[in-house]
Design a protein around this motif. Structure first.
Motif, PDB file in Angstrom:
ATOM      1  N   PRO A  66      47.705  27.689 -31.521  1.00  0.00           N
ATOM      2  CA  PRO A  66      48.212  29.078 -31.653  1.00  0.00           C
ATOM      3  C   PRO A  66      48.556  29.420 -33.099  1.00  0.00           C
ATOM      4  CG  PRO A  66      49.534  27.791 -30.092  1.00  0.00           C
ATOM      5  CD  PRO A  66      48.583  26.842 -30.708  1.00  0.00           C
ATOM      6  N   ALA A 114      42.689  32.278 -34.432  1.00  0.00           N
ATOM      7  CA  ALA A 114      42.870  33.688 -34.063  1.00  0.00           C
ATOM      8  C   ALA A 114      42.917  33.805 -32.552  1.00  0.00           C
ATOM      9  CB  ALA A 114      41.725  34.509 -34.616  1.00  0.00           C
ATOM     10  N   PRO A 115      43.805  34.640 -32.019  1.00  0.00           N
ATOM     11  CA  PRO A 115      43.998  34.729 -30.565  1.00  0.00           C
ATOM     12  C   PRO A 115      42.677  34.915 -29.816  1.00  0.00           C
ATOM     13  CG  PRO A 115      45.596  36.118 -31.705  1.00  0.00           C
ATOM     14  CD  PRO A 115      44.721  35.537 -32.751  1.00  0.00           C
ATOM     15  N   GLU A 116      41.776  35.755 -30.378  1.00  0.00           N
ATOM     16  CA  GLU A 116      40.542  36.047 -29.642  1.00  0.00           C
ATOM     17  C   GLU A 116      39.621  34.839 -29.563  1.00  0.00           C
ATOM     18  OE1 GLU A 116      41.564  37.480 -32.414  1.00  0.00           O
ATOM     19  OE2 GLU A 116      39.963  37.777 -33.895  1.00  0.00           O
ATOM     20  N   ILE A 141      40.862  31.590 -29.269  1.00  0.00           N
ATOM     21  CA  ILE A 141      41.577  30.422 -28.736  1.00  0.00           C
ATOM     22  C   ILE A 141      40.910  29.872 -27.478  1.00  0.00           C
ATOM     23  CG2 ILE A 141      43.718  29.752 -27.555  1.00  0.00           C
ATOM     24  CD1 ILE A 141      45.240  31.285 -29.709  1.00  0.00           C
ATOM     25  N   GLU A 142      40.550  30.765 -26.575  1.00  0.00           N
ATOM     26  CA  GLU A 142      40.001  30.303 -25.302  1.00  0.00           C
ATOM     27  C   GLU A 142      38.725  29.489 -25.513  1.00  0.00           C
ATOM     28  OE1 GLU A 142      38.805  32.142 -20.988  1.00  0.00           O
ATOM     29  OE2 GLU A 142      39.877  33.397 -22.441  1.00  0.00           O
ATOM     30  N   ARG A 177      39.568  26.074 -26.822  1.00  0.00           N
ATOM     31  CA  ARG A 177      40.097  25.153 -25.810  1.00  0.00           C
ATOM     32  C   ARG A 177      38.968  24.598 -24.940  1.00  0.00           C
ATOM     33  NH1 ARG A 177      45.580  25.308 -26.000  1.00  0.00           N
ATOM     34  NH2 ARG A 177      46.599  27.306 -26.368  1.00  0.00           N
ATOM     35  N   SER A 234      34.700  28.687 -35.518  1.00  0.00           N
ATOM     36  CA  SER A 234      35.756  29.449 -34.882  1.00  0.00           C
ATOM     37  C   SER A 234      36.365  30.374 -35.937  1.00  0.00           C
ATOM     38  CB  SER A 234      36.808  28.503 -34.326  1.00  0.00           C
ATOM     39  OG  SER A 234      37.751  29.249 -33.587  1.00  0.00           O
ATOM     40  N   LEU A 244      43.209  31.602 -38.525  1.00  0.00           N
ATOM     41  CA  LEU A 244      44.237  32.630 -38.677  1.00  0.00           C
ATOM     42  C   LEU A 244      45.231  32.142 -39.725  1.00  0.00           C
ATOM     43  CD1 LEU A 244      45.559  35.262 -37.469  1.00  0.00           C
ATOM     44  CD2 LEU A 244      46.872  33.717 -36.013  1.00  0.00           C
ATOM     45  N   ARG A 248      42.095  36.697 -41.303  1.00  0.00           N
ATOM     46  CA  ARG A 248      41.237  35.765 -40.593  1.00  0.00           C
ATOM     47  C   ARG A 248      40.108  35.291 -41.492  1.00  0.00           C
ATOM     48  NH1 ARG A 248      43.827  38.736 -36.992  1.00  0.00           N
ATOM     49  NH2 ARG A 248      43.716  38.330 -34.741  1.00  0.00           N
TER      50      ARG A 248
END
Lengths: 332, 1047
Positions: free
Chosen positions: B743, B747-749, B751-752, B755, B768, B771, B777
Motif C-alpha cells: 500500500p 498505486a492503488p489501481e 495493487i490488485e 497481489r 507496475s 507511488l 506515480r
C-alpha cells in the motif's frame, strides 16, 4: 516509318491529355464576389463605382461587386477586419485614426483628392476668410470638420476662443441669421444650400487655401486582403478607376448609373453633385486616385498634434502605392 | 454569245480599260498630292501654333521677370515682407504696389488675369489683384516652391478656389542682398491660349488645334465641345504617339472617333502635346470631286462607244442571221431552202457556196458504212466493259490480300500475282526507301512470273530515278527508257533489253516511301488504262505497307510495355521480399496466403511448406497462441494490432520472440478478407533483458550497497531495504522498515494486479505503477526472488524506475511507424517520378518533334533552333530523372560483394569513355590498384562517374592528365583519381556530394548533378569514405576507401 511513329506519339499523347483534361477541365472560373462598403447613402458621390459596375468593367475583371450603402452609425471599418466586405470608402483622416487604434486596414487610392469641406458665409456679412471669424458663430458637423478647422486657425495664428462654435443641425439657423458661417460640402450639402439661398451672394472658404490639405473619399481594404490576394485588389481598383474616368468623360451615363442606385434621390441634385465632384476627383495634376506622400504626412502631423491619434505611427503603412503604380505604369 | 453582243462588248472593252487606267492614275496622283498638301498644311499649322504658344509664354515670362526686377518693386516688397501689416509703412507700400504696380501692369498686359505677391517665408499671399486671394496660403503649390528658385511656368491645373483651369507663371523677388523674399506669381489668361489655338485664318471648317497634357486631358477648348477643357480625355493614335515624345502626322480616329488627318508636336518643356487635326471627310472633299468628275466623263465616253458598237453590229449581223436561218432549215429537212443573196462581200460569197452545197447534199443518200462502223463501236464497248469488270475483280482481290495478311512479303507476292494477271509485264519490282529517303532497296522483284531474289543492297537515291519520284510525287512513264533523263540505273536497264517502264510512287501521307515499277521489252508498252491500273494498285500497296508497318510498331510497343510491367513487378517483389522485417498475409482461417523471404529465412521454412498449408497460430508457442486467439477475433473485425509480443517456433524447434503489427483488409460489407502483418525480430531485446536480470541478481546478492532499489519482505512486511529503494518512493529507510510495502509503494489501481502476481509466485519481471510519497506515480519493473534470509524464507524484490525505458519504447514505436510511412512515401515518389514526371516530358518532346517534322518549312530558323533547344532540354530532364531514380534505388539494392580487380575495371571504364577522349590529347596513368571486396557493378559506376568528371573538367587542358592509383595509409588502401582540370574552390567542398549540386555552370560543363551523390552513396554503402582535394585551375583529386573485409 517516321510517319507511323508520329501517329503513335500523337495517339499516346492525346489519350494522356484527355485523361488530364478530365481531371481539371479548363473552365471559366466563377466571378469573385466583392462587397464594397460605401461611405454614405447611394448618391452621385459614388458615380464612378456605379459606372464601373453598369458598364461591365467589374465583369471584365471577373468580379461580382455589390455595394452596401453607408449612413448614420454605419461602421465602415469593422466589416473589413471581419472579412464581411472586401473594400470600404472612408475619409482619409479617419483611416489614419483607425490605423493608430490598431485596425489592420490600408488605403489603396483616393477618389476625392481634395476634401469637399468648405465654410460658407454671406458675402454681405463681410466674412471672406478665417481672419474675419473672430466674434462670429460657426457651425461644424463632424470631428473631421473640427480637425481641419482647428488646423486652419492654428496655421493662421488665430485664437479659437474668439470663435463661437456650434454643432450643425440644418440650414435654417444660417438662413435666418442665427449663425454667421456654416459648414458645407462641395458636391454635397452645398447644392441644396445654394438652392435655398437663391440670388444672395456667398463667400466660400477652403481650408486648402490656408495650408490644410486633406484627402477625402479613400478606398481602403484590409492588410490581409492586400497581401494575400493582391490580384483581386488590383483588378477591383483598376475597374473602379476606369469607372471614374468613364464617369467624367460621360456625365449622362454616370448620372443614369447613379439613378439606378439612388432611385429615391432628385435627379437634378445628383446631376449638380456629379458636375461639382469632377474637380475633386480629377484635379488636373496626377492621375485619378493617385496619392502623394506629403499630403498623407501633412494630415498625419495635424492629427498627431491635435491628439487625435493613439500615438505616433508609421504613416507610410497607412496607404500603399503598390496597386496605383502597377495600374498606371501598365497603361498605354 | 451572239455576234452583235460580242461586237458591242469588244467596243466597250476597248474604251473602258484605257479609261479606267488613265482615270485611276489621275485620281491616285491627285489624291496623293492632296494628302501630302493637307499633311504639310497641318504640320505647318502645328509648328506655327507651337511657336506662337512658345512666344506667348516667353513674352509673359519676360514681362513678369522685368516687373520683379524693378528696383522700386523690390524695395516695396522688402517692406511688405518685413513690416507688420498694421504699420503705416506697410499700408503705404501695399497701396503703391496695388495701384501703381499691379493694376497698371494688368492694364498693359492682357495675357495676365491676376498678379499675386507671395511671401517666401510661408507661402502667404500678401498682395493680390483678386482681393479674395489675399491672406490665403500657397505653400504647397509648385508655382510657389519652384518660383522661389527661378521663373517657373506651371503646368495647367484646376483651381478649386477660382473654379477653373489655371496656369501660373512665377518668378522670385529679391531684396537688395539678393535673398529671395517673395514670389511674384501671375495667373495667365488661358483664353489667350485657346484663342491662339482656335483662331487662325487658315483653319478650315473641321480643322482644330488643341493642347493635351500628359494625363491625356485636353486643356484648351475643343471646336466640337467648348466644355472639353480638362474633362475630355484623348487617347487617339496621334496623341498617344505625341505623348510618347514623337512628332509627326498620321491618319487615325480622333477623340470623337471620327477619322481625321492629324499632325502633332511634343512640347517637352511644358509637357504638352499640340495637335492639329482635320476631318478626313473635309480634307478629302477635293478628292471626292475629282473622282466624281472622272467617273462622269468615263460614263459619257462609254455611252458614245456603245452607240457606235450597236451600229456596226447591225450592218454585219443581218446577212449572217439569214445564213444561220438557212442552216436551221436544212437541218430540219427542208432541202429546198436557198439563202439567195446578191451581196458582193465575203458573207455574200459564203451564202452562195452554201446554196450550192445544199444542192449537192440533196442528191446524196445516207451511206451504209455508217451502220458497219456502229457495229464495231458496240463490240469495242462490250470488250471494254468486260475488261473493266476483270479489273474491278482484281482490285477486289487486292483488297482481300490487304485485309487478310500483315506479312509484307505475302502481300507483295499476292499483289504481283494479281498485277501480272491484269497486265503482262517483263519485269516488276517493289522498291522501298529508307527513313530519311537517302537510299532505296529492291524489296521484291519478278521477271515475268518468277519472283527473283532481290539483292540485299541499298542504292543511293541521289542521281537515281527515285530522286525524281521523291521530288515530284507523281508516276513517271518512260515510253523509251532514258527519254526523261539519264539516271544511274538507266544504262543497266537498257543492257537487260528493257525498253519502256512505268514507275509509280508509293505515297503515305504526302511522303514517298517507295515505288512500284513495271518494265517491258517493248517500247511504249503501257496503255493509258494499264497505267491507271498500276497507279491504283500502287495506292493499295502503299496502304498495305502502311498497315503492316503500323502493326510492327504496335507489336514493338506492346513488348516494351510488357517489359516495363515485368521490371516494376520485380522491383516491388524485391522490396517485399528483402525488407529487413517479416511480412505475411493471412486469410480468414488464419492460414498463410503470402509471406516474404525474410520471414521465411527467420522461421527456416520454404514458401511451399507454409503458404496455403500452415496456420500462423500453429507456429506460436502455446502462450502466444492464447494471446493470438484473444486478439484475432477483435482483429478480424477490422481493428489493427500494434507491436504484439509473440513467440514463434522455428522449424528447428527453437523459439523466436517477435513483435507483430497488423492491419486487416475488409470488404465493403465489413467482412474480413486478408491481413497484412509486419513482424520484427525481438530476439535481441529479449536476450538483453534476460542477461540483465541475471547480472542484477548476482550483483544484488553480493552487494547490499547496490545501485538497484532492493527490498526484502516477508508476506509484504518490509524486513530490509536499501537506501535506493527508500529514496525511490520518497521515504527514509527507517520510515519503511516494518511497514506493509504494497500500500505504501504501489498505486492503488495497480495493487490488485500486483497481489495476483505475487500469489501466482511469479518471479517477474513485471511492470507496475509506483507511488511516491508525494502522490506522483511512475512506471516500475519488479523482479522477485525467494531466498533464505536469516534462516527465514523471504522474498527479495528489485525495483527499477522504467520511466526512461517506457519513453524510449514509445519513441521506438513511433520511429517504426514513421519508417513504414516513409518507405511508402518513397515508393509513391518513385512511382510518381517514373510515370507522372515522364508523361509531360514525353509530351514536350513529342510535340516539339512533330512541330519540327511537320512544320519545319514554315518555321524561321530561329524558331527551329528554339524547338531543338526545347527537345534537348526535355531529354536532359529525362536523363536527370533516370539518374535520380537510379540514385534512389541504390539505397535498396542488395550489395553483391566479390573480389574486384580494379585495374581491369578502370581499363573497361576508359574504353566506355572513349568518345569523350576523341579529338583530345589525354594522358592516363594507371597505378597499382589492389583488388578489393566490393560490388563490381557499383564500383564500375564509381569509376565511370569519377573518370567521366575528370575527362569533363579537363576538356580545356592540352594535354589532359588523369592519374588513377592507390596509396596505402595506415594499412588502409586509399584509392584516388587525379586530374589537372579546372578544379573548384575548396570552400564549396561540402556541396560536392549533394544531389543536384553543381559547382560549375551547366553551360560550361554538362551533367545532371547526381553523379557524385551516387558515388558517395555507393562508397558509404561499402563502408568507406570519400573526399576531394582541389585547387582552382590546378586540378582535383578524389580519394576514397572501401571497407576491408572478407565479409
Amino acid at each position: 516509318m517516321k510517319k507511323h511513329a508520329k501517329l503513335l506519339i500523337i495517339i499516346v499523347l492525346l489519350s494522356g491529355f484527355a485523361a488530364a483534361c478530365g481531371q481539371n477541365s479548363v473552365k471559366e472560373s466563377p466571378p469573385d464576389p466583392v462587397a464594397v462598403q460605401l461611405k454614405w447613402v447611394h448618391q452621385a458621390q459614388f458615380a464612378g463605382f456605379y459606372v464601373a459596375k453598369e458598364q461591365g468593367f467589374y465583369t471584365e475583371e471577373n468580379l461580382d461587386v455589390t455595394f452596401i450603402p453607408g449612413g448614420v452609425g454605419v461602421d465602415l471599418y469593422q466589416g473589413l477586419v471581419d472579412q464581411k466586405v472586401e473594400f470600404s470608402v472612408a475619409g482619409a483622416d479617419s483611416v489614419v485614426v483607425k490605423r493608430s487604434e490598431g485596425l489592420p486596414i490600408v488605403a489603396i487610392a483616393t477618389t476625392y483628392r481634395i476634401d469637399p469641406f468648405v465654410l460658407v458665409a454671406f458675402a454681405d456679412s463681410g466674412i471672406s476668410s478665417p481672419y474675419d471669424f473672430a466674434g462670429h458663430t460657426i457651425s461644424l458637423s463632424s470631428i473631421s470638420n473640427d480637425i481641419q478647422f482647428q488646423a486652419m486657425m492654428t496655421n493662421l495664428g488665430l485664437d479659437l476662443s474668439e470663435v463661437n462654435i456650434v454643432p450643425y443641425t440644418d440650414n435654417a439657423p444660417f438662413l435666418n441669421g442665427e449663425i454667421d458661417v456654416i459648414n458645407s460640402f462641395v458636391a454635397g450639402s452645398l447644392i441644396p444650400l445654394e438652392a435655398a439661398i437663391g440670388d444672395r451672394a456667398i463667400n466660400i472658404i477652403w481650408p486648402g487655401d490656408y495650408g490644410v490639405h486633406f484627402y477625402s473619399d479613400t478606398i481602403i481594404t484590409s492588410d490581409s486582403l492586400a497581401s494575400e490576394q493582391p490580384d483581386l485588389v488590383l483588378r477591383f481598383l483598376r475597374a473602379t478607376l476606369k469607372g471614374h474616368q468613364y464617369a467624367i468623360e460621360n456625365p449622362e451615363v454616370a448620372l443614369d448609373a447613379t439613378m439606378q442606385y439612388a432611385d429615391n434621390q432628385d435627379r437634378a441634385v445628383q446631376e449638380a453633385m456629379l458636375v461639382a465632384s469632377v474637380p475633386l476627383i480629377h484635379t488636373g495634376d496626377d492621375q485619378i486616385g493617385w496619392m502623394r506622400a506629403e499630403v498623407w504626412e501633412g494630415m498625419y502631423q495635424i492629427l498627431l498634434e491635435q491628439g487625435n491619434l493613439e500615438g505616433p505611427i508609421d504613416i507610410t503603412k497607412v496607404y500603399t502605392m503598390q496597386f496605383l503604380k502597377e495600374i498606371y505604369e501598365q497603361k498605354p | 454569245m451572239k455576234l452583235a453582243t460580242k461586237l458591242i462588248l469588244t467596243f466597250l472593252l476597248f474604251s473602258i480599260v484605257p479609261l479606267t487606267v488613265v482615270g485611276f492614275l489621275a485620281f491616285d496622283n491627285g489624291r496623293q498630292a492632296i494628302e501630302q498638301d493637307m499633311t504639310d498644311h497641318l504640320l505647318s499649322t502645328t509648328l506655327l501654333k507651337k511657336a506662337e504658344f512658345g512666344t506667348w509664354i516667353d513674352d509673359s515670362k519676360r514681362d513678369l521677370r522685368a516687373m520683379a526686377a524693378r528696383p522700386g518693386f523690390q524695395q516695396i516688397t522688402t517692406v511688405l515682407v518685413s513690416q507688420d501689416s498694421t504699420s503705416p509703412e506697410y499700408r503705404s507700400a501695399y497701396k503703391r504696389i496695388r495701384e501703381d504696380g499691379f493694376d497698371l501692369f494688368l492694364q498693359e498686359q492682357s495675357s495676365f488675369l491676376e498678379l499675386s505677391l507671395i511671401r517666401a517665408r510661408d507661402g502667404r499671399i500678401l498682395v493680390s489683384t483678386y482681393d479674395s486671394l489675399e491672406g490665403k496660403y500657397r505653400e504647397s503649390e509648385p508655382f510657389f516652391i519652384e518660383g522661389q528658385k527661378d521663373t517657373y511656368v506651371e503646368h495647367i491645373t484646376y483651381s478649386m478656389t477660382l473654379g477653373e483651369q489655371v496656369m501660373h507663371i512665377s518668378t522670385p523677388v529679391k531684396d537688395e542682398t539678393g535673398t529671395v523674399v517673395a514670389v511674384l506669381s501671375a495667373h495667365m489668361n488661358l483664353d489667350d491660349i485657346s484663342a491662339i489655338m482656335t483662331q487662325h485664318s487658315g483653319l478650315r471648317e473641321t480643322e482644330e488645334t488643341y493642347l493635351v497634357n500628359t494625363f491625356n486631358f485636353m486643356i484648351t477648348g475643343s471646336r466640337f465641345d467648348a466644355d472639353a477643357r480638362l474633362k475630355q480625355t484623348v487617347y487617339s493614335e496621334g496623341v498617344n504617339a505625341c505623348l510618347a515624345g514623337h512628332d509627326g502626322s498620321g491618319f487615325y480616329n480622333d477623340y470623337r472617333d471620327v477619322p481625321v488627318i492629324g499632325a502633332y508636336q511634343w512640347i517637352p518643356e511644358h509637357e504638352l502635346c499640340i495637335v492639329t487635326e482635320i476631318d478626313q471627310s473635309e480634307a478629302f472633299q477635293p478628292i471626292v470631286d475629282l473622282r466624281n468628275g472622272i467617273l462622269f466623263i468615263g460614263l459619257g465616253i462609254s455611252l458614245v462607244v456603245m452607240g457606235i458598237g450597236v451600229f456596226f453590229a447591225r450592218t454585219i449581223t443581218g446577212p449572217v442571221y439569214r445564213l444561220v436561218k438557212g442552216t436551221q432549215e436544212i437541218a430540219s429537212g427542208n432541202l429546198a431552202f436557198r439563202v439567195g443573196t446578191t451581196a458582193k462581200d465575203e458573207i455574200g460569197q459564203l451564202s452562195r457556196a452554201f446554196d450550192q452545197m445544199v444542192e449537192t447534199l440533196n442528191m446524196t443518200t445516207v451511206s451504209r458504212d455508217e451502220l458497219a462502223s456502229e457495229v464495231i463501236e458496240r463490240t469495242r464497248a462490250e470488250e471494254e466493259s468486260r475488261r473493266y469488270a476483270e479489273r474491278l475483280a482484281a482490285i477486289n482481290r487486292l483488297d482481300h490480300i490487304i485485309s487478310s495478311s500483315l506479312n509484307i512479303t505475302q502481300i507483295y507476292d499476292g499483289f504481283v500475282k494479281e498485277l501480272l494477271a491484269l497486265i503482262p509485264l517483263d519485269r516488276t519490282s517493289i522498291v522501298l526507301l529508307n527513313d530519311d529517303r537517302s537510299q532505296w532497296q529492291i524489296m521484291r522483284q519478278w521477271t515475268q512470273d518468277e519472283p527473283m531474289l532481290a539483292p540485299d543492297v541499298w542504292y543511293p537515291v541521289r542521281a537515281s530515278v527515285m530522286e525524281w519520284l521523291v521530288t515530284n510525287l507523281v508516276p513517271l512513264l518512260e515510253n523509251e527508257i532514258g527519254e526523261h533523263g539519264d539516271w544511274s540505273e538507266t544504262e543497266h536497264l537498257r543492257r537487260e533489253g528493257l525498253q519502256s517502264r512505268l514507275l509509280v510512287p508509293l505515297i503515305i501521307r504526302d511522303q514517298v516511301i517507295g515505288a512500284l515499277t513495271a518494265a517491258s521489252r517493248q517500247p511504249s508498252a503501257f496503255s493509258e488504262e494499264e497505267q491507271q491500273i498500276l497507279i491504283s494498285i500502287a495506292d493499295q500497296l502503299a496502304i498495305a505497307i502502311q498497315k503492316s508497318q503500323l502493326y510492327e510498331q504496335v507489336q514493338y510497343h506492346a513488348a516494351e510495355l510488357e517489359q516495363r510491367v515485368l521490371e516494376r513487378t520485380a522491383e516491388l517483389s524485391d522490396l517485399y521480399n528483402n525488407a529487413p522485417c517479416g511480412y505475411h498475409s493471412l486469410d480468414s482461417d488464419g492460414v498463410f496466403e503470402r509471406i516474404n523471404d525474410t520471414e521465411l529465412a527467420w522461421l527456416g521454412y520454404t514458401r511451399d511448406e507454409i503458404v496455403g498449408k500452415v496456420k500462423f497460430r500453429d507456429l506460436l508457442t502455446p502462450a502466444s497462441a492464447q494471446i493470438f486467439d484473444r486478439e484475432f477475433a477483435d482483429f478480424e473485425a477490422g481493428n489493427g494490432v500494434n507491436n504484439l509480443e509473440f513467440e514463434m517456433v522455428r522449424k528447428d524447434g527453437t523459439i523466436m520472440p517477435v513483435l507483430l503489427s497488423a492491419t486487416a483488409s475488409l470488404d465493403p460489407e465489413g467482412r474480413y478478407l486478408i491481413s497484412r502483418s509486419t513482424i520484427i525480430d525481438h530476439t535481441e531485446r529479449k536476450q538483453t533483458e534476460a542477461e540483465l536480470l541475471e547480472s542484477e541478481e548476482k550483483f544484488r546478492r553480493f552487494s547490499d550497497a547496490a545501485f538497484e532499489a532492493i527490498v526484502l519482505h516477508e508476506n509484504g512486511v518490509v524486513l530490509d531495504a536499501n537506501n535506493q529503494y527508500a529514496e525511490m518512493f520518497g521515504y527514509t529507510r527507517e520510515e519503511i522498515l516494518g511497514k506493509q510495502s504494497i500500500p505504501l509503494t504501489v498505486a492503488p489501481e495497480a495493487i490488485e494486479d500486483m497481489r495476483e502476481k505475487i500469489a501466482a509466485g511469479s518471479a517477474g519481471p513485471y511492470e507496475s505503477i509506483g507511488l511516491r510519497r508525494d502522490g506522483t506515480r511512475f512506471p516500475m519493473e519488479i523482479r522477485i526472488r525467494e531466498m533464505d534470509y536469516k534462516g527465514r524464507r523471504v522474498r527479495m524484490a528489485a525495483v527499477m524506475n522504467i520511466t526512461e525505458r517506457k519513453r524510449a519504447e514509445e519513441a521506438l514505436q513511433q520511429r517504426t511507424v514513421q519508417l513504414e510511412a516513409s518507405n511508402k512515401e518513397l515508393e509513391a515518389f518513385s512511382y510518381s517520378v517514373s510515370h507522372d514526371l515522364r508523361a509531360p516530358l514525353r509530351a514536350m518532346d513529342g510535340f516539339s518533334r512533330i512541330l519540327l517534322d511537320e512544320y519545319a518549312p514554315d518555321l524561321p530558323n530561329e524558331a527551329q533552333r528554339y524547338l531543338g533547344l526545347v527537345r534537348d532540354n526535355a531529354r536532359q530532364m529525362g536523363s536527370l530523372i533516370d539518374h535520380l531514380l537510379a540514385f534512389s534505388r541504390l539505397g535498396r539494392q542488395q550489395l553483391k560483394k566479390e573480389s574486384v580487380a580494379l585495374g581491369d575495371l578502370v581499363q573497361a571504364v576508359l574504353v566506355d569513355l572513349k568518345t569523350e577522349q576523341e579529338g583530345r590529347k589525354v594522358e592516363v596513368v594507371i597505378g597499382d590498384l589492389p583488388a578489393c571486396q566490393a560490388d563490381p557493378t557499383l564500383m564500375r559506376q564509381v569509376f565511370a562517374n569519377l573518370l567521366g568528371n575528370a575527362l569533363k573538367f579537363t576538356k580545356t587542358r592540352e594535354p589532359a592528365i588523369i592519374e588513377i592509383g592507390c596509396n596505402n595509409q595506415a594499412d588502409e588502401p586509399v584509392y584516388f583519381v587525379k586530374d589537372n582540370g579546372v578544379g573548384f574552390d575548396m570552400k564549396y567542398a561540402n556541396k560536392l556530394f549533394g544531389v543536384f549540386q553543381r559547382l560549375h555552370r551547366a553551360e560550361d560543363y554538362e551533367g545532371t548533378g547526381v553523379g557524385l551523390a551516387t558515388v558517395q552513396r555507393i562508397i558509404l554503402r561499402h563502408g568507406g569514405r570519400i573526399w576531394a582535394e582541389s585547387e582552382l585551375d590546378k586540378g582535383t583529386t578524389f580519394y576514397f576507401t572501401i571497407e576491408k573485409g572478407d565479409s
